[in-house]
Scaffold this motif. Structure first.
Motif, PDB file in Angstrom:
ATOM      1  N   LEU A  23      12.582  11.950 -18.888  1.00  0.00           N
ATOM      2  CA  LEU A  23      13.232  11.436 -17.676  1.00  0.00           C
ATOM      3  C   LEU A  23      12.808   9.997 -17.396  1.00  0.00           C
ATOM      4  N   ALA A  24      11.550   9.688 -17.612  1.00  0.00           N
ATOM      5  CA  ALA A  24      11.060   8.333 -17.349  1.00  0.00           C
ATOM      6  C   ALA A  24      11.750   7.315 -18.248  1.00  0.00           C
ATOM      7  N   ASN A  25      12.122   7.709 -19.435  1.00  0.00           N
ATOM      8  CA  ASN A  25      12.749   6.793 -20.384  1.00  0.00           C
ATOM      9  C   ASN A  25      14.270   6.879 -20.377  1.00  0.00           C
ATOM     10  N   SER A  26      14.833   7.700 -19.516  1.00  0.00           N
ATOM     11  CA  SER A  26      16.280   7.882 -19.472  1.00  0.00           C
ATOM     12  C   SER A  26      16.911   6.880 -18.509  1.00  0.00           C
ATOM     13  N   ARG A  27      17.784   6.024 -19.022  1.00  0.00           N
ATOM     14  CA  ARG A  27      18.484   5.050 -18.173  1.00  0.00           C
ATOM     15  C   ARG A  27      19.347   5.768 -17.138  1.00  0.00           C
ATOM     16  N   THR A  28      19.994   6.836 -17.547  1.00  0.00           N
ATOM     17  CA  THR A  28      20.852   7.582 -16.632  1.00  0.00           C
ATOM     18  C   THR A  28      20.034   8.129 -15.466  1.00  0.00           C
ATOM     19  N   PHE A  29      18.891   8.732 -15.762  1.00  0.00           N
ATOM     20  CA  PHE A  29      18.047   9.274 -14.709  1.00  0.00           C
ATOM     21  C   PHE A  29      17.513   8.164 -13.816  1.00  0.00           C
ATOM     22  N   GLN A  30      17.162   7.024 -14.392  1.00  0.00           N
ATOM     23  CA  GLN A  30      16.669   5.895 -13.601  1.00  0.00           C
ATOM     24  C   GLN A  30      17.741   5.412 -12.634  1.00  0.00           C
ATOM     25  N   ARG A  31      18.987   5.305 -13.112  1.00  0.00           N
ATOM     26  CA  ARG A  31      20.079   4.886 -12.221  1.00  0.00           C
ATOM     27  C   ARG A  31      20.283   5.906 -11.110  1.00  0.00           C
ATOM     28  N   PHE A  32      20.239   7.191 -11.469  1.00  0.00           N
ATOM     29  CA  PHE A  32      20.376   8.255 -10.481  1.00  0.00           C
ATOM     30  C   PHE A  32      19.270   8.150  -9.432  1.00  0.00           C
ATOM     31  N   ALA A  33      18.038   7.929  -9.876  1.00  0.00           N
ATOM     32  CA  ALA A  33      16.907   7.841  -8.948  1.00  0.00           C
ATOM     33  C   ALA A  33      17.052   6.649  -8.012  1.00  0.00           C
ATOM     34  N   VAL A  34      17.482   5.504  -8.533  1.00  0.00           N
ATOM     35  CA  VAL A  34      17.657   4.309  -7.698  1.00  0.00           C
ATOM     36  C   VAL A  34      18.779   4.528  -6.686  1.00  0.00           C
ATOM     37  N   LYS A  35      19.903   5.079  -7.140  1.00  0.00           N
ATOM     38  CA  LYS A  35      21.021   5.338  -6.217  1.00  0.00           C
ATOM     39  C   LYS A  35      20.609   6.322  -5.132  1.00  0.00           C
ATOM     40  N   THR A  36      19.892   7.367  -5.525  1.00  0.00           N
ATOM     41  CA  THR A  36      19.443   8.365  -4.551  1.00  0.00           C
ATOM     42  C   THR A  36      18.496   7.731  -3.541  1.00  0.00           C
ATOM     43  N   SER A  37      17.587   6.912  -4.010  1.00  0.00           N
ATOM     44  CA  SER A  37      16.637   6.253  -3.121  1.00  0.00           C
ATOM     45  C   SER A  37      17.362   5.343  -2.135  1.00  0.00           C
ATOM     46  N   LYS A  38      18.308   4.551  -2.632  1.00  0.00           N
ATOM     47  CA  LYS A  38      19.062   3.648  -1.754  1.00  0.00           C
ATOM     48  C   LYS A  38      19.869   4.440  -0.729  1.00  0.00           C
ATOM     49  N   SER A  39      20.481   5.529  -1.178  1.00  0.00           N
ATOM     50  CA  SER A  39      21.259   6.362  -0.255  1.00  0.00           C
ATOM     51  C   SER A  39      20.376   6.937   0.841  1.00  0.00           C
ATOM     52  N   MET A  40      19.192   7.404   0.474  1.00  0.00           N
ATOM     53  CA  MET A  40      18.280   7.972   1.467  1.00  0.00           C
ATOM     54  C   MET A  40      17.816   6.902   2.454  1.00  0.00           C
ATOM     55  N   GLU A  41      17.580   5.687   1.977  1.00  0.00           N
ATOM     56  CA  GLU A  41      17.195   4.598   2.871  1.00  0.00           C
ATOM     57  C   GLU A  41      18.324   4.278   3.843  1.00  0.00           C
ATOM     58  N   GLU A  42      19.560   4.253   3.345  1.00  0.00           N
ATOM     59  CA  GLU A  42      20.708   3.964   4.207  1.00  0.00           C
ATOM     60  C   GLU A  42      20.890   5.055   5.249  1.00  0.00           C
ATOM     61  N   ILE A  43      20.768   6.302   4.837  1.00  0.00           N
ATOM     62  CA  ILE A  43      20.912   7.420   5.773  1.00  0.00           C
ATOM     63  C   ILE A  43      19.823   7.359   6.830  1.00  0.00           C
ATOM     64  N   SER A  44      18.605   7.064   6.415  1.00  0.00           N
ATOM     65  CA  SER A  44      17.487   6.961   7.351  1.00  0.00           C
ATOM     66  C   SER A  44      17.724   5.834   8.353  1.00  0.00           C
ATOM     67  N   SER A  45      18.222   4.714   7.860  1.00  0.00           N
ATOM     68  CA  SER A  45      18.507   3.576   8.733  1.00  0.00           C
ATOM     69  C   SER A  45      19.607   3.916   9.734  1.00  0.00           C
ATOM     70  N   MET A  46      20.673   4.555   9.256  1.00  0.00           N
ATOM     71  CA  MET A  46      21.765   4.944  10.158  1.00  0.00           C
ATOM     72  C   MET A  46      21.276   5.925  11.211  1.00  0.00           C
ATOM     73  N   ALA A  47      20.417   6.859  10.811  1.00  0.00           N
ATOM     74  CA  ALA A  47      19.879   7.840  11.762  1.00  0.00           C
ATOM     75  C   ALA A  47      19.033   7.146  12.827  1.00  0.00           C
ATOM     76  N   ALA A  48      18.233   6.172  12.431  1.00  0.00           N
ATOM     77  CA  ALA A  48      17.402   5.442  13.398  1.00  0.00           C
ATOM     78  C   ALA A  48      18.281   4.670  14.381  1.00  0.00           C
ATOM     79  N   LYS A  49      19.338   4.026  13.877  1.00  0.00           N
ATOM     80  CA  LYS A  49      20.252   3.299  14.764  1.00  0.00           C
ATOM     81  C   LYS A  49      20.938   4.243  15.731  1.00  0.00           C
ATOM     82  N   LYS A  50      21.402   5.376  15.233  1.00  0.00           N
ATOM     83  CA  LYS A  50      22.093   6.354  16.083  1.00  0.00           C
ATOM     84  C   LYS A  50      21.134   6.912  17.124  1.00  0.00           C
TER      85      LYS A  50
END
Length: 70
Positions: A23-50
């Protein structure tokens, strides 16, 4: 019994090592992890604003209620 437990632990360790390395060497998994992290940050930010918006609305409603009752 104890020998089986030891073998299980060794196999489990080896599978975990292979899985983590894979998994550490998988580009696909790395992209998935980055997208998931960004999505969670955005959701957290939206929740704080709301949460802030709702808190402000509650304060305003409280002020309005108090001014009508005095």
């Amino acid at each position: 019994m104890a020998g089986g437990n030891f073998v299980h632990r060794v196999v489990s360790y080896l599978v975990n090592e292979v899985l983590v390395e894979g998994l550490a060497n998988s580009r696909t998994f790395q992209r998935f992890a980055v997208k998931t992290s960004k999505s969670m940050e955005e959701i957290s930010s939206m929740a704080a604003k709301k949460r802030q918006e709702i808190a402000e609305q509650v304060k305003e409603m409280s002020r309005n209620f108090e001014s009508k009752n005095h």
